[in-house]
Structure formats: structure tokens, C-alpha cells
Enzyme design. Structure first.
Site, PDB file in Angstrom:
ATOM      1  CG  LEU A 199      -1.883  -1.123   1.441  1.00 57.64           C
ATOM      2  CD1 LEU A 199      -2.609  -0.960   2.776  1.00 57.64           C
ATOM      3  CD2 LEU A 199      -2.873  -1.191   0.296  1.00 57.64           C
ATOM      4  CG  ASP A 200       0.428   4.379  -2.864  1.00 61.29           C
ATOM      5  OD1 ASP A 200       1.258   3.584  -3.345  1.00 61.29           O
ATOM      6  OD2 ASP A 200      -0.440   4.962  -3.548  1.00 61.29           O
ATOM      7  CE  LYS A 201       5.577   8.086   5.380  1.00 61.22           C
ATOM      8  NZ  LYS A 201       6.783   8.947   5.394  1.00 61.22           N
TER       9      LYS A 201
END
Length: 296
Positions: A133-135
């Protein structure tokens, strides 16, 4: 130590060990790693070679865990573990936590926190995320405890066996209210981070549906067929409805939310070894709930 065990059926009579293991989804590299380890490959408790010919009723065991601990520096930050067994974990990742150690997140990441947790429970394992997942994206993630589980689960990612459902809040009201965005994605020529829809990009498909509307915003449910970098964010911006708070593809609104309003809300997968169907859900975090309070 984690051994995977498989009982030889009558149909597998006379089959080579390595052939049997590959039929159960193990990679050639995983089999090769195990055969070079002490007691890494066994039949009925005895060391054997990969060319060994099997007989019905025998039990094949392969050592699946990591040979050495992770080189990620551990961090004792909390991890919200929703499910755990000998092969995998499902965690609820908070927004603002990077998945991997990286610039700006060398000391703290999901990987660092899980490595610390592994130390606490006496597990000698590296960090094996099945997807990422993106940050700034919150919610559900699957992490394998050893390479064999990671290999099989990664193969599931783009099949009907692995479902990823997201909730997002976007600007405006997409039209039609439900549909499929089928637009290839690739990196922008002028950026190492930014992605864009481009004809020479990799195939990318996102299903979306408006669940409700509130003022200038829509609450969306999205299901991925593919898993390209920033896929949901780019596709919604491509439709003219970027996610609320998306600094890269839309407009920052720090007074409302400090990140893109995107949450991994539901996961379903088939266990790589038991075949059990597993389903998980994670409620919206407070910052996204605050955007849609009149809806709920």
C-alpha cells in the site's frame, strides 16, 4: 522451524519430489534453497534428493522458513494484526506508515515493526509482503511469513482467488455512477514518482461504484483487477475526480485530511496450503470518517 508437509497420493506414485512440490505451488528457487539446508527436504523423516521417486502414503516435508533473520532494523511500534498462522499475517496498516524502509522512513516502517514482532515471538523470518500500500493509504495488507507462502499468494493476486476492495472519497460525482476504468499506466517522463495514463503503459483496470454523496464529495467502493503503482489515485484523477487530499494527482486539503482519502477495506484470499477461504474487513479510520459523517 516451519515444515510444509504433503502426503503422496496413489496418483503421485513414482513421481519425483521436486515435481510434486511444484504441483503444490512451490517455486523452483524455494525447492532449491531447501535442498541445500540441513534436513531441508525429507521423506518420512529421512533426508532425500529432489530426484527421489515417491511412493503412495509417504509424507514429504520441506523446510520453508528463512535461513537467516532479516537485515531490516527492528522498530517496536505497534502492529494491528487481524489474523496470524504459521504461514501468513493480515494487518491493518495505519496511514503515514511506509511499508518498506525508505527515504524518510528508514527507522520506522511496517517491515521494521513486523521484524521486531518476529523477534518477540522467536520467529527467524524476513519481511515478505504479498502486496503493498502507498505510505498514505490505510487498511488491510497480507504479509507472508516465509518465501513459499509469498510465492503462492503473489500468484493469486491477479486472479479470482484474491479480492482487494477499497473505499475512497473523491471530489465530485463520477458519471456513470458505476463503471470500469480500463486505462494503461506508466511513469511520467518528468517524474520518478508520478504515474499517468499513457498508451505504452501497463494494463490497469479499476472497477468503481458510488456508494453515497455528501456535499462536494462521493464515497466510492473500488475493486482492483490489477495492482499498478498509484492505480486508484491515477484512474480517479483521469476521470476528473481525484481523491480528496491527494497532493500528487489532486489538491491538498490539510484542514480536512493529511493524505489521499484511500483505505484498503476488504480482502479475501485462499490460504496457500489449507485451501481455506479467508475474508477480512477493516473499518474506515477517523480522518476518512470525518469527511463523510453526514453520509453514515
Amino acid at each position: 522451524m516451519r515444515y510444509l508437509e504433503f502426503t503422496v497420493t496413489e496418483q503421485d506414485e513414482g513421481r519425483r519430489v521436486d515435481s510434486l512440490l511444484r504441483s503444490h505451488g512451490l517455486s523452483t528457487s524455494a525447492i532449491r534453497r531447501s535442498k541445500h539446508r540441513e534436513h531441508g527436504l525429507l521423506v518420512d523423516g529421512e533426508d532425500i534428493y529432489t530426484s527421489y521417486l515417491l511412493h503412495a502414503g509417504q509424507v514429504v516435508a520441506i523446510l520453508a522458513d528463512d535461513k537467516t533473520p532479516s537485515d531490516i532494523v527492528p522498530n517496536d511500534g505497534p502492529v494491528n494484526i487481524l489474523y496470524e498462522d504459521a504461514d501468513l499475517l493480515v494487518v491493518d496498516k495505519p496511514a503515514a506508515l511506509a511499508v518498506h524502509p525508505c527515504s524518510g522512513s528508514w527507522e520506522d516502517s511496517l517491515g521494521a515493526r513486523l521484524v521486531h514482532y518476529y523477534h518477540l515471538i522467536g520467529l527467524k523470518a524476513d519481511f515478505h509482503p504479498v502486496h503493498r500500500l502507498d505510505k498514505g493509504t490505510s487498511g488491510l495488507m497480507v504479509v507472508a511469513k516465509h518465501p513459499a507462502a509469498q510465492h503462492i499468494l503473489t500468484k493469486q493476486l491477479h486472479s479470482g482467488d484474491f479480492l482487494r476492495e477499497y473505499l475512497a472519497v473523491c471530489e465530485g460525482y463520477p458519471s456513470p455512477p458505476a463503471g470500469l476504468v480500463d486505462a494503461p499506466l506508466g511513469r511520467s517522463d518528468d517524474s520518478y514518482i508520478r504515474q499517468e495514463v499513457r498508451p505504452d503503459g501497463k494494463p490497469a483496470r479499476t472497477h468503481y461504484e458510488i456508494l453515497d454523496r455528501n456535499g462536494p464529495y462521493s464515497l466510492l467502493r473500488l475493486v482492483l483487477e490489477t495492482g499498478r503503482t498509484h492505480q486508484i489515485r491515477v484512474h480517479m484523477a483521469y476521470l476528473g475526480h481525484p481523491l480528496v487530499g491527494d497532493f500528487l494527482y489532486g489538491t491538498e486539503v490539510p484542514e480536512l485530511i493529511s493524505r489521499p482519502a484511500l483505505h484498503s477495506a476488504r480482502l479475501a484470499l485462499t490460504h496457500p496450503f489449507t485451501g481455506e477461504r479467508l475474508t477480512f474487513e477493516a473499518p474506515l479510520p477517523a480522518d476518512m470518517t470525518n469527511l463523510i459523517k453526514p453520509i453514515l
